[in-house]
Design a protein around this motif. Structure first.
Motif, PDB file in Angstrom:
ATOM      1  N   UNK A 108       6.715  14.430  -2.819  1.00  0.00           N
ATOM      2  CA  UNK A 108       5.232  14.045  -3.041  1.00  0.00           C
ATOM      3  C   UNK A 108       4.722  12.831  -3.945  1.00  0.00           C
ATOM      4  N   UNK A 109       5.969  12.532  -5.086  1.00  0.00           N
ATOM      5  CA  UNK A 109       5.825  11.427  -5.808  1.00  0.00           C
ATOM      6  C   UNK A 109       5.688  10.081  -5.137  1.00  0.00           C
ATOM      7  N   UNK A 110       6.531  10.172  -4.311  1.00  0.00           N
ATOM      8  CA  UNK A 110       6.474   8.870  -3.391  1.00  0.00           C
ATOM      9  C   UNK A 110       5.386   8.761  -2.406  1.00  0.00           C
ATOM     10  N   UNK A 111       4.838   9.903  -1.968  1.00  0.00           N
ATOM     11  CA  UNK A 111       3.690   9.858  -1.236  1.00  0.00           C
ATOM     12  C   UNK A 111       2.358   9.334  -1.907  1.00  0.00           C
ATOM     13  N   UNK A 112       2.389  10.120  -3.373  1.00  0.00           N
ATOM     14  CA  UNK A 112       1.320   9.822  -4.203  1.00  0.00           C
ATOM     15  C   UNK A 112       1.189   8.149  -4.679  1.00  0.00           C
ATOM     16  N   UNK A 113       2.254   7.603  -4.497  1.00  0.00           N
ATOM     17  CA  UNK A 113       2.058   6.085  -4.708  1.00  0.00           C
ATOM     18  C   UNK A 113       1.663   5.321  -3.254  1.00  0.00           C
ATOM     19  N   UNK A 114       1.707   6.079  -2.379  1.00  0.00           N
ATOM     20  CA  UNK A 114       1.347   5.564  -0.920  1.00  0.00           C
ATOM     21  C   UNK A 114       2.643   4.761  -0.390  1.00  0.00           C
ATOM     22  N   UNK A 115       3.644   5.032  -0.606  1.00  0.00           N
ATOM     23  CA  UNK A 115       4.966   4.545  -0.234  1.00  0.00           C
ATOM     24  C   UNK A 115       5.157   4.790   1.328  1.00  0.00           C
ATOM     25  N   UNK A 139      -3.335   9.265   0.265  1.00  0.00           N
ATOM     26  CA  UNK A 139      -2.875   8.194  -0.568  1.00  0.00           C
ATOM     27  C   UNK A 139      -2.348   6.993   0.377  1.00  0.00           C
ATOM     28  N   UNK A 140      -2.737   7.268   1.742  1.00  0.00           N
ATOM     29  CA  UNK A 140      -2.032   5.993   2.640  1.00  0.00           C
ATOM     30  C   UNK A 140      -0.880   5.796   2.774  1.00  0.00           C
ATOM     31  N   UNK A 141       0.008   6.889   2.531  1.00  0.00           N
ATOM     32  CA  UNK A 141       1.378   7.015   2.499  1.00  0.00           C
ATOM     33  C   UNK A 141       1.643   6.700   4.082  1.00  0.00           C
ATOM     34  N   UNK A 142       3.141   6.265   4.221  1.00  0.00           N
ATOM     35  CA  UNK A 142       3.719   6.401   5.638  1.00  0.00           C
ATOM     36  C   UNK A 142       4.692   7.233   5.959  1.00  0.00           C
ATOM     37  N   UNK A 143       4.638   8.224   6.733  1.00  0.00           N
ATOM     38  CA  UNK A 143       6.032   9.149   6.750  1.00  0.00           C
ATOM     39  C   UNK A 143       6.633   8.738   8.141  1.00  0.00           C
TER      40      UNK A 143
END
Ligand code: NDP
Length: 386
Positions: A108-115, A139-143
């Motif tokens: 979630x921490x990585x997602x919240x910085x949009x990683x 957060x515009x993250x990419x999984x």
């Protein structure tokens, strides 16, 4: 050069990822590596790869890590919060390879910085499906799906619209106990359950493969990653593990992804995405493989896929409860406290005894996870003789 953080660097996925990084020293610089308590191994890797930061999740192992890294300028930290802080550092790629719901906070921490996150840690998505996918969108993250099946589906979907999909088929090896009788299954030992015929993996996922819960968790994972509707997802047993999954389109074209049973293939697909990179693997030799076979799952002997399907149909907190109960039961089985068949019995029992409102936040998910673990621990005793 691109920067990379590997959460769960000392595990099986961590080792496969670092093997690829090692072979491409000019392509990657390592920001952070994490483990739970394998301090010596983490220190060795941090030195080898010149990591800036090494973190142990278990704070009691920080002293050992510090000592092992003394004389270097590698930063060290310990504890759950430190794992999340490591994951929040800006990097080009985060590989999420902690096992279990313990990986959820850092993901979630990585997602919240949009990683951009190569997600191997399926339990995070199973437990927090809607919460995590909403955060990804916000957060515009990419999984990037790293699990071999989901990576296969991701590749088969490339350039196509989900609306065109008629069916997604997850393949399952069936695990090491696929052909065992009920009686044999009841007596299966941890050593037998982790001896996977095709894949070399950590102990927890190996047991999940033997019970077929791995496929159940992957069914839930697929539902969140590829929202085509539950009715369009199915599982087929394919013991050779050559086809890693398939997508059928409405014109009845089926695209499949094939490859060696080695996690370096899907990991490489994520690391290089949207391009491709070399791996050290031999080309697939279909003539020597000879035969590919397929069977329907046997949900009488291996009820886990049914339980998982029912939990995602029920929705709300059910998948998080299932995941927590399964983690408790697998740990108890590996510790020889319960028999093999009790693993899914504990999961089903916990789902029957405990319910909770649908989680809306990360804290809700973690609260449900903790409560479900307490219920599952109580259920261990009543199911010890199953
Ligand atoms: P391993 O057990 O081999 O490694 C787990 C990693 O997570 C280790 O680095 C371990 O550290 C760390 N870890 C364990 N518990 C904690 C915790 N409480 N807090 C912080 N870190 C922790 O697992 P795998 O590599 O097999 O699997 C990792 C994830 O990838 C799982 O979710 C699995 O389902 C998924 N996956 C794995 C595949 C595989 O081939 N292995 C295939 C597809 C998906 P330490 O060494 O200190 O214990």
């Amino acid at each position: 050069m691109r920067s990379i953080t590997i959460l769960g660097a000392t595990g099986s996925i961590g080792a496969s990822t670092l093997d690829l990084v090692r072979r491409n020293p000019d392509a990657w610089k390592v920001e952070a590596l994490t483990a739970n308590c394998s301090a010596q191994e983490l220190a060795r890797l941090a030195r080898e790869f010149g990591a800036k930061l090494a973190v142990v999740g278990d704070e009691s192992c920080l002293g050992e890590l510090r000592e092992a890294l003394s004389g270097t300028d590698i930063e060290t930290a310990g504890g759950t919060k430190a794992l999340c802080e490591a994951a929040a550092r800006p990097v080009d790629m985060t590989v999420a390879a902690i096992v279990g719901c313990a990986g959820l906070g850092p993901v979630m921490a990585a997602v919240e910085r949009g990683g951009t996150i190569a997600l191997a840690n399926k339990e995070a998505l199973v437990s927090a499906g809607e919460v995590l996918t909403a955060a990804v969108a916000k957060h515009g993250a990419t999984l990037l799906p790293t699990d071999s099946e989901h990576n296969a589906i991701f590749q088969c979907l490339a350039g196509n619209d989900l609306k065109e999909v008629a069916r997604i088929t997850l393949t399952a090896s069936g695990g090491p106990l696929r052909t065992w009788s009920d009686e044999q299954l009841r007596a299966a030992t941890p050593e037998q359950a982790v001896a996977h015929p095709n894949w070399s993996m950590g102990a927890k996922i190996s047991v999940d493969s033997a019970t077929m819960m791995n496929k159940g968790l992957e069914f839930i994972e697929a539902h969140h990653l590829f929202p085509v509707g539950l009715g369009k997802l199915r599982i087929v047993v394919h013991p050779q593990s050559v086809i890693h999954s398939m997508v059928e389109y409405r014109d009845r074209s089926t695209l499949a992804q094939l490859g060696p049973s080695d996690m370096r293939v899907p990991i490489a697909s994520c690391l290089a995405w949207p391009q491709r990179m070399e791996t050290p693997l031999e080309p697939l030799d279909l003539a020597s493989i000879g035969e590919l076979t397929f069977f329907p799952p046997d949900e009488t002997r291996f009820p886990a896929t049914r339980i998982a399907r029912e939990s995602i149909e029920a929705g709300g907190a059910a998948p998080a409860i299932l995941n927590a109960a399964n983690e408790v039961a697998v740990a108890a089985f590996l510790d020889s406290q319960i028999g093999f068949m009790a693993i899914t019995a504990v999961a089903e029992d916990t789902l029957a005894r405990y319910s909770a409102p649908a989680p809306r936040t990360l804290e809700d998910v973690l609260g449900i996870d903790a409560e479900a673990r307490a219920f599952a621990r109580r259920s261990l005793e009543s199911n010890a003789c199953v």
